[in-house]
Design a protein around this motif. Structure first.
Motif, PDB file in Angstrom:
ATOM      1  N   THR A   2      64.088   1.790  65.660  1.00 47.83           N
ATOM      2  CA  THR A   2      63.566   3.022  65.082  1.00 47.83           C
ATOM      3  C   THR A   2      64.657   3.795  64.342  1.00 47.83           C
ATOM      4  O   THR A   2      65.852   3.619  64.601  1.00 47.83           O
ATOM      5  N   LEU A   3      64.210   4.665  63.456  1.00 42.10           N
ATOM      6  CA  LEU A   3      65.148   5.526  62.740  1.00 42.10           C
ATOM      7  C   LEU A   3      65.914   6.403  63.727  1.00 42.10           C
ATOM      8  O   LEU A   3      67.118   6.628  63.572  1.00 42.10           O
ATOM      9  N   GLN A   4      65.240   6.881  64.771  1.00 44.34           N
ATOM     10  CA  GLN A   4      65.891   7.725  65.756  1.00 44.34           C
ATOM     11  C   GLN A   4      67.011   6.976  66.476  1.00 44.34           C
ATOM     12  O   GLN A   4      68.094   7.526  66.702  1.00 44.34           O
ATOM     13  N   THR A   5      66.762   5.718  66.829  1.00 44.72           N
ATOM     14  CA  THR A   5      67.795   4.907  67.476  1.00 44.72           C
ATOM     15  C   THR A   5      68.971   4.703  66.529  1.00 44.72           C
ATOM     16  O   THR A   5      70.133   4.789  66.937  1.00 44.72           O
ATOM     17  N   GLN A   6      68.678   4.485  65.262  1.00 47.27           N
ATOM     18  CA  GLN A   6      69.747   4.334  64.284  1.00 47.27           C
ATOM     19  C   GLN A   6      70.577   5.613  64.189  1.00 47.27           C
ATOM     20  O   GLN A   6      71.808   5.546  64.107  1.00 47.27           O
ATOM     21  N   LEU A   7      69.923   6.770  64.215  1.00 48.58           N
ATOM     22  CA  LEU A   7      70.654   8.040  64.157  1.00 48.58           C
ATOM     23  C   LEU A   7      71.562   8.210  65.373  1.00 48.58           C
ATOM     24  O   LEU A   7      72.711   8.656  65.250  1.00 48.58           O
ATOM     25  N   VAL A   8      71.073   7.842  66.549  1.00 54.77           N
ATOM     26  CA  VAL A   8      71.891   7.940  67.762  1.00 54.77           C
ATOM     27  C   VAL A   8      73.083   6.997  67.666  1.00 54.77           C
ATOM     28  O   VAL A   8      74.220   7.387  67.961  1.00 54.77           O
ATOM     29  N   LEU A   9      72.859   5.765  67.229  1.00 51.32           N
ATOM     30  CA  LEU A   9      73.961   4.808  67.115  1.00 51.32           C
ATOM     31  C   LEU A   9      74.995   5.268  66.094  1.00 51.32           C
ATOM     32  O   LEU A   9      76.196   5.189  66.338  1.00 51.32           O
ATOM     33  N   LEU A  43      69.543   1.924  75.424  1.00 51.50           N
ATOM     34  CA  LEU A  43      70.841   1.375  75.014  1.00 51.50           C
ATOM     35  C   LEU A  43      71.675   0.997  76.235  1.00 51.50           C
ATOM     36  O   LEU A  43      72.386  -0.016  76.221  1.00 51.50           O
ATOM     37  N   GLU A  44      71.584   1.790  77.279  1.00 53.56           N
ATOM     38  CA  GLU A  44      72.318   1.463  78.506  1.00 53.56           C
ATOM     39  C   GLU A  44      71.723   0.232  79.171  1.00 53.56           C
ATOM     40  O   GLU A  44      72.461  -0.660  79.613  1.00 53.56           O
ATOM     41  N   ASN A  45      70.399   0.133  79.227  1.00 53.42           N
ATOM     42  CA  ASN A  45      69.757  -1.043  79.818  1.00 53.42           C
ATOM     43  C   ASN A  45      70.062  -2.322  79.053  1.00 53.42           C
ATOM     44  O   ASN A  45      70.123  -3.397  79.632  1.00 53.42           O
ATOM     45  N   ALA A  46      70.269  -2.190  77.746  1.00 54.98           N
ATOM     46  CA  ALA A  46      70.621  -3.351  76.922  1.00 54.98           C
ATOM     47  C   ALA A  46      72.086  -3.729  77.064  1.00 54.98           C
ATOM     48  O   ALA A  46      72.519  -4.761  76.560  1.00 54.98           O
ATOM     49  N   GLY A  47      72.867  -2.873  77.744  1.00 56.37           N
ATOM     50  CA  GLY A  47      74.285  -3.163  77.934  1.00 56.37           C
ATOM     51  C   GLY A  47      75.183  -2.646  76.825  1.00 56.37           C
ATOM     52  O   GLY A  47      76.375  -2.936  76.816  1.00 56.37           O
ATOM     53  N   TRP A  48      74.635  -1.874  75.903  1.00 54.14           N
ATOM     54  CA  TRP A  48      75.438  -1.353  74.795  1.00 54.14           C
ATOM     55  C   TRP A  48      76.211  -0.119  75.198  1.00 54.14           C
ATOM     56  O   TRP A  48      77.263   0.174  74.627  1.00 54.14           O
ATOM     57  N   LEU A  49      75.662   0.650  76.144  1.00 47.37           N
ATOM     58  CA  LEU A  49      76.298   1.883  76.613  1.00 47.37           C
ATOM     59  C   LEU A  49      76.527   1.825  78.106  1.00 47.37           C
ATOM     60  O   LEU A  49      75.861   1.073  78.817  1.00 47.37           O
ATOM     61  N   GLU A  50      77.453   2.639  78.557  1.00 46.80           N
ATOM     62  CA  GLU A  50      77.634   2.898  79.983  1.00 46.80           C
ATOM     63  C   GLU A  50      77.653   4.409  80.141  1.00 46.80           C
ATOM     64  O   GLU A  50      77.953   5.134  79.195  1.00 46.80           O
ATOM     65  N   TYR A  72      77.933   9.444  78.016  1.00 46.80           N
ATOM     66  CA  TYR A  72      77.640   8.092  77.544  1.00 46.80           C
ATOM     67  C   TYR A  72      78.765   7.647  76.619  1.00 46.80           C
ATOM     68  O   TYR A  72      79.297   8.435  75.840  1.00 46.80           O
ATOM     69  N   ARG A  73      79.101   6.373  76.722  1.00 48.19           N
ATOM     70  CA  ARG A  73      80.078   5.771  75.806  1.00 48.19           C
ATOM     71  C   ARG A  73      79.722   4.295  75.652  1.00 48.19           C
ATOM     72  O   ARG A  73      78.980   3.728  76.459  1.00 48.19           O
ATOM     73  N   PHE A  74      80.249   3.710  74.597  1.00 49.52           N
ATOM     74  CA  PHE A  74      79.989   2.299  74.378  1.00 49.52           C
ATOM     75  C   PHE A  74      80.632   1.466  75.477  1.00 49.52           C
ATOM     76  O   PHE A  74      81.751   1.739  75.913  1.00 49.52           O
ATOM     77  N   SER A  75      79.921   0.446  75.900  1.00 46.76           N
ATOM     78  CA  SER A  75      80.475  -0.542  76.820  1.00 46.76           C
ATOM     79  C   SER A  75      81.334  -1.506  75.996  1.00 46.76           C
ATOM     80  O   SER A  75      81.263  -1.498  74.765  1.00 46.76           O
ATOM     81  N   PRO A 101      70.842  -7.691  74.673  1.00 46.42           N
ATOM     82  CA  PRO A 101      71.923  -7.497  75.648  1.00 46.42           C
ATOM     83  C   PRO A 101      73.266  -7.925  75.081  1.00 46.42           C
ATOM     84  O   PRO A 101      73.357  -8.843  74.274  1.00 46.42           O
ATOM     85  N   VAL A 102      74.307  -7.247  75.544  1.00 50.66           N
ATOM     86  CA  VAL A 102      75.650  -7.626  75.158  1.00 50.66           C
ATOM     87  C   VAL A 102      75.985  -8.921  75.884  1.00 50.66           C
ATOM     88  O   VAL A 102      75.796  -9.021  77.103  1.00 50.66           O
ATOM     89  N   PRO A 103      76.446  -9.973  75.160  1.00 53.17           N
ATOM     90  CA  PRO A 103      76.765 -11.243  75.806  1.00 53.17           C
ATOM     91  C   PRO A 103      77.769 -11.052  76.941  1.00 53.17           C
ATOM     92  O   PRO A 103      78.729 -10.285  76.830  1.00 53.17           O
TER      93      PRO A 103
END
Length: 107
Positions: A2-9, A43-50, A72-75, A101-103
């Motif tokens: 989504t556009l909103q997710t892109q804005l957050v990233l 984003l946290e569930n996908a492993g992109w953030l902690e 929140y910060r990037f994993s 998910p992050v490999p």
């Protein structure tokens, strides 16, 4: 994606090593907190953030006292995943740019 997710990233990528809290991200991205928090959870569930809660000592020093903030910060690997997904979205593949998910994190 989504556009909103892109804005957050994009907001997180402005300072990729800095931990930021929800209201701060909401203001910076121009989105309501009710939109930000579900995105951060995905984003946290996908492993992109902690995430982590601030120390109680920090809020005891504020006047007046305020609720604890969740930061929140990037994993490891999360910022790179975000950059790749945004690049894919910008190339017109927004529907294919899904949270993956992050490999190596088993998420």
């Amino acid at each position: 994606m989504t556009l909103q997710t892109q804005l957050v990233l994009r907001t997180l990528l402005e300072t990729p090593t800095q931990a930021r809290y929800g209201l701060e991200l909401s203001d910076a991205a121009g989105l309501p907190t009710g939109t930000i928090h579900p995105i951060l959870a995905r984003l946290e569930n996908a492993g992109w953030l902690e995430s982590f809660w601030e120390d109680r000592d920090e809020i005891e020093r504020t006047d007046p006292p305020r609720p604890r903030r969740r930061y929140y910060r990037f994993s490891p690997g999360g910022a790179e995943s975000a950059r790749l997904a945004l690049a894919q979205a910008y190339k017109g593949g927004a529907t294919a740019a899904r949270l993956r998910p992050v490999p190596g994190l088993g998420a």
